[in-house]
Design a protein around this motif. Structure first.
Motif, PDB file in Angstrom:
ATOM      1  N   LEU A 106      -4.280  30.715  69.853  1.00  0.00           N
ATOM      2  CA  LEU A 106      -4.357  30.064  68.662  1.00  0.00           C
ATOM      3  C   LEU A 106      -2.935  30.115  67.788  1.00  0.00           C
ATOM      4  O   LEU A 106      -2.372  31.081  67.902  1.00  0.00           O
ATOM      5  N   THR A 128      -6.762  27.125  59.182  1.00  0.00           N
ATOM      6  CA  THR A 128      -7.400  27.102  60.321  1.00  0.00           C
ATOM      7  C   THR A 128      -8.800  27.643  60.353  1.00  0.00           C
ATOM      8  O   THR A 128      -8.996  28.780  59.976  1.00  0.00           O
ATOM      9  N   VAL A 157     -12.125  29.051  62.182  1.00  0.00           N
ATOM     10  CA  VAL A 157     -12.790  29.566  63.355  1.00  0.00           C
ATOM     11  C   VAL A 157     -14.158  29.776  63.301  1.00  0.00           C
ATOM     12  O   VAL A 157     -14.931  30.222  62.333  1.00  0.00           O
ATOM     13  N   ARG A 216      -7.547  22.528  60.672  1.00  0.00           N
ATOM     14  CA  ARG A 216      -7.945  22.470  61.984  1.00  0.00           C
ATOM     15  C   ARG A 216      -9.059  23.568  62.224  1.00  0.00           C
ATOM     16  O   ARG A 216      -9.232  24.648  61.609  1.00  0.00           O
ATOM     17  N   ALA A 239     -11.040  25.923  65.230  1.00  0.00           N
ATOM     18  CA  ALA A 239     -11.169  26.621  66.737  1.00  0.00           C
ATOM     19  C   ALA A 239     -12.668  26.852  66.787  1.00  0.00           C
ATOM     20  O   ALA A 239     -13.266  27.633  66.207  1.00  0.00           O
ATOM     21  N   THR A 271     -12.744  30.382  73.270  1.00  0.00           N
ATOM     22  CA  THR A 271     -12.441  29.132  72.376  1.00  0.00           C
ATOM     23  C   THR A 271     -12.435  28.078  73.428  1.00  0.00           C
ATOM     24  O   THR A 271     -11.783  27.846  74.406  1.00  0.00           O
ATOM     25  N   GLU A 274     -12.603  24.648  71.964  1.00  0.00           N
ATOM     26  CA  GLU A 274     -12.046  23.637  71.495  1.00  0.00           C
ATOM     27  C   GLU A 274     -11.298  23.942  70.331  1.00  0.00           C
ATOM     28  O   GLU A 274     -11.644  24.720  69.533  1.00  0.00           O
ATOM     29  N   ILE A 275      -9.988  23.436  70.237  1.00  0.00           N
ATOM     30  CA  ILE A 275      -9.395  23.186  68.893  1.00  0.00           C
ATOM     31  C   ILE A 275      -8.977  21.918  68.565  1.00  0.00           C
ATOM     32  O   ILE A 275      -8.389  21.249  69.337  1.00  0.00           O
ATOM     33  N   GLY A 294      -4.902  18.179  70.766  1.00  0.00           N
ATOM     34  CA  GLY A 294      -5.910  19.182  70.444  1.00  0.00           C
ATOM     35  C   GLY A 294      -5.985  20.223  71.683  1.00  0.00           C
ATOM     36  O   GLY A 294      -5.028  20.010  72.623  1.00  0.00           O
TER      37      GLY A 294
END
Ligand SMILES: Nc1ncnc2c1ncn2[C@@H]1O[C@H](COP(=O)(O)OP(=O)(O)OP(=O)(O)O)[C@@H](O)[C@H]1O
Ligand SMILES: [Mg+2]
Lengths: 311, 330
Positions: free
Chosen positions: A34, A42, A44, A215, A217, A224, A226-227, A298
């Motif tokens: 990340l 961001t 999470v 964004r 994550a 993870t 997907e971001i 992404g």
């Protein structure tokens, strides 16, 4: 601009003794990458027990002694070693912890925030940090058990912004707040980002993440998957079927939940851990290790990201 | 105010119940003792040469002719009025004997109590702060060795080392021999109390140190220490600022609770050092079937132990902010 924090292939596991002397490695987070940019929040996103708090503590080098960390963390381009983090903690890298248990129950708020200093300057700093979050000076004279839930949240917030941090790690900072107070708090995180900090906003609530983060994550079974940008959600540009399912479960989405439950980290030995619940599995999904790859501006951990199958 | 009265009433009732129970128990123990008071105190030979009346007189004096229940109730009736009777061995009122003995024991008990508290806390904090590293291992190892060593053996060892070989400290008693009461200085008393106190505290230290260490390890693993570290506070400052503060309350309870152990230990230690204190009086009374004295000593020592625990409770309320402001106990 140079990213503030780069997490590369971070894995966290525990070694535990089970039944006598048999040691077992218990993975919690696997292969997390990340990048946090200045000015950005961001999110999470992970369910309870998915290792979100551990991620926060790992970044501060404060993991429990029976854990192991692998991977690289760069802060402003340079490796974040144990020596380096010790100088940065509380100044450039700060933590907004998960709950009121993170305050010393036997010490008043003021002395706690002052970190043992007694001078005028320190007192003034505490006063202004508290004021920033709508707390009166008298709050410094209270013990943690005398704070209401909302006040405790704001005290924790104030303790993080005593100096001007470059990286703010917020671990589920909103439970216990009403909608208005929560949205004011989210505003504060946006504010910190606007001042040039990178904010890592940890939560289990997708709506909340979308309300504050640029964004997001998404964690699934310790990985993870997907971001995505926050705008990818309403605009139908999601890459992983699990993220899509999360969005679909919201009222703004189709209000439709997928069956099944998330496996524990490391429970699925091979292939994609989401395979059992995937609406469009394909060839090879059950074999090997999947890696996080860039896709459509992404990142995604899927052999057939959204679009591929549709086409 | 009403709450305070209720609290005091409850505590007083408990104290009475405790004293009653303890006195009954020690009375029963003495009754069950195989030692015959006449034979121990007068001697087989002397008894043989006495007339029937003389023996009967002696039996009356030692209370051997009374049924046990009657005897106990007789003692109790006096005790309620504040009269603990007369010591059969010393032929003085029990309260006078206890007063003298307590006077000399107090030095010993107090020194041992303070020493074991301070040392135990310091060692426990050090071990906890250095958890898993050599200071911790050293302190823990030492504590384990000490706590598995009998106090009387340790006392003999100290006597040999400091009094016989090195000759630094007197061998026994609480004051120098052949010196008038008025001429005895405080330094004299301390010098005589030092070795017994050291022995007593050494055994107390390990218990307090191990408990303190355990508690500090718990505290250092807690969320608020994690945040203190995340705020950039230094490890040493964390132990002193947060660790000590959160260990202080349990340590205090432990310290006041250890009054009982110190008194219990003093019985043996006073015996070894021929220190004329309360513990020694208890042994003499027990072996000599001196019922009034034994019950008196038991009452006073249980009172001290109870007082210690009560004081811990009260201090808890004064020191812990959560208790002070009328919150429940954490
Ligand atoms: N010291 C430890 N030893 C072994 N396992 C641990 C330890 N600490 C945490 N874990 C495990 O790691 C996992 C992740 O814990 P963590 O607290 O990071 O979860 P979380 O995502 O923050 O959950 P929540 O949303 O409930 O706060 C949990 O399953 C927990 O059991
Ligand atoms: Mg958590």
């Amino acid at each position: 601009m140079e990213p503030i924090l780069e997490i590369q292939h971070l894995s966290i596991s525990f070694h535990q003794y089970e039944k006598g002397f048999v040691q077992r490695e218990l993975p919690v987070i696997r292969d997390l990458s990340l990048t946090l940019e200045p000015g950005e929040v961001t999110g999470v996103l992970g369910v309870s027990g998915s290792g979100k708090s551990l991620l926060a503590h790992a970044l501060l080098d404060l993991l429990p002694y029976n854990s192991r960390r692998e991977g690289t963390i760069l802060f402003q381009g340079e490796p974040l070693t144990s020596q380096r983090i010790r100088k940065l903690r509380g100044k450039e890298i700060v933590l907004v912890p998960q709950g009121v248990t993170y305050l010393d129950p036997l010490m008043k708020v003021g002395p706690q925030l002052r970190k043992g200093r007694r001078d005028r300057g320190a007192r003034e700093k505490v006063r202004s940090a508290l004021a920033r979050y709508g707390l009166k000076e008298a709050a410094a004279d209270l013990y943690p058990f005398q704070l209401s839930g909302g006040m405790a949240r704001r005290v924790l917030m104030a303790s993080a912004v005593m100096d001007s941090p470059r990286l703010v790690i917020a671990d589920e900072p909103t439970p216990g707040l009403d909608a208005k107070a929560a949205s004011r708090l989210l505003g504060h995180f946006r504010e910190l980002a606007a001042e040039g900090a990178a904010v890592l906003f940890i939560t289990h609530d997708l709506e909340l993440a979308l309300a504050v983060a640029h964004r997001v994550a998404v964690f699934y079974a310790g990985e993870t998957v997907e971001i995505a940008r926050a705008s990818d959600f309403p605009e139908g540009r999601l890459r992983h079927p699990f993220t899509q399912a999360l969005w679909d479960a919201l009222p703004q989405g189709a209000f439709r939940a997928i069956p099944g439950a998330q496996p524990y980290s490391g429970e699925v030995k091979e292939g994609c851990p989401f395979l059992a619940r995937c609406p469009h599995p394909g060839n090879g999904c059950g074999q090997g290790e999947l890696s996080l790859v860039p896709w459509n501006e992404g990142m995604v951990r899927c052999l057939y990201p959204h679009g591929e199958v549709m086409a | 105010m009403k709450q305070a009265l209720f609290f005091a009433g409850k505590k007083a009732f408990r104290a009475l119940l405790l004293l009653l129970g303890v006195s009954v128990a020690s009375f029963l123990l003495l009754c069950a003792s195989p030692l015959d008071p006449l034979r121990t105190n007068v001697g087989q030979a002397a008894l043989g040469s006495m007339s029937q009346e003389q023996v009967a007189q002696l039996e009356a004096y030692w209370g051997a002719d009374q049924p046990p229940v009657e005897r106990y109730l007789g003692w109790l009736a006096g005790a309620v009025r504040g009269d603990l009777g007369t010591s059969l061995l010393y032929r003085q009122p029990v309260l006078t004997v206890i007063g003298q003995r307590l006077g000399s024991s107090l030095w010993l008990l107090l020194t041992a109590w303070v020493l074991s508290g301070v040392l135990g806390l310091a060692l426990g904090i050090t071990a906890g702060a250095f958890r898993g590293r050599w200071p911790d291992k050293l302190i823990r190892g030492w504590c384990l060795v000490i706590s598995s060593t009998p106090a009387f053996w340790l006392a003999l060892l100290f006597l040999l080392l400091f009094s016989v070989w090195l000759g630094w400290l007197p061998i026994g008693l609480s004051v120098p021999i052949g010196v008038e009461e008025e001429a005895v200085t405080l330094a004299d008393r301390l010098q005589h109390a030092l070795l017994p106190a050291l022995t007593l505290s050494v055994t107390g230290v390990s218990n307090i140190a191990l408990h303190t260490r355990e508690k500090l390890v718990d505290v250092l693993g807690s969320d608020y220490i994690l945040l203190a570290r995340a705020r950039g506070e230094r490890e040493g400052a964390i132990v002193l600022r947060h660790g000590l503060r959160n260990v202080a309350l349990p340590a205090l309870t432990l310290q006041f609770g250890s009054v009982g152990e110190i008194i219990g230990g003093s019985v043996l230690v006073e015996q070894v050092f021929s220190y004329p204190g309360l513990g020694q009086a208890a042994v003499t009374a027990g072996l000599g079937s001196d019922l009034p004295l034994l019950l008196g000593v038991t009452l006073v020592t249980s009172g001290l132990v109870f007082g210690g625990n009560l004081l811990a409770d009260l201090l808890y309320g004064v020191i812990d902010p959560r208790m002070k402001r009328g919150e429940g106990r954490p």
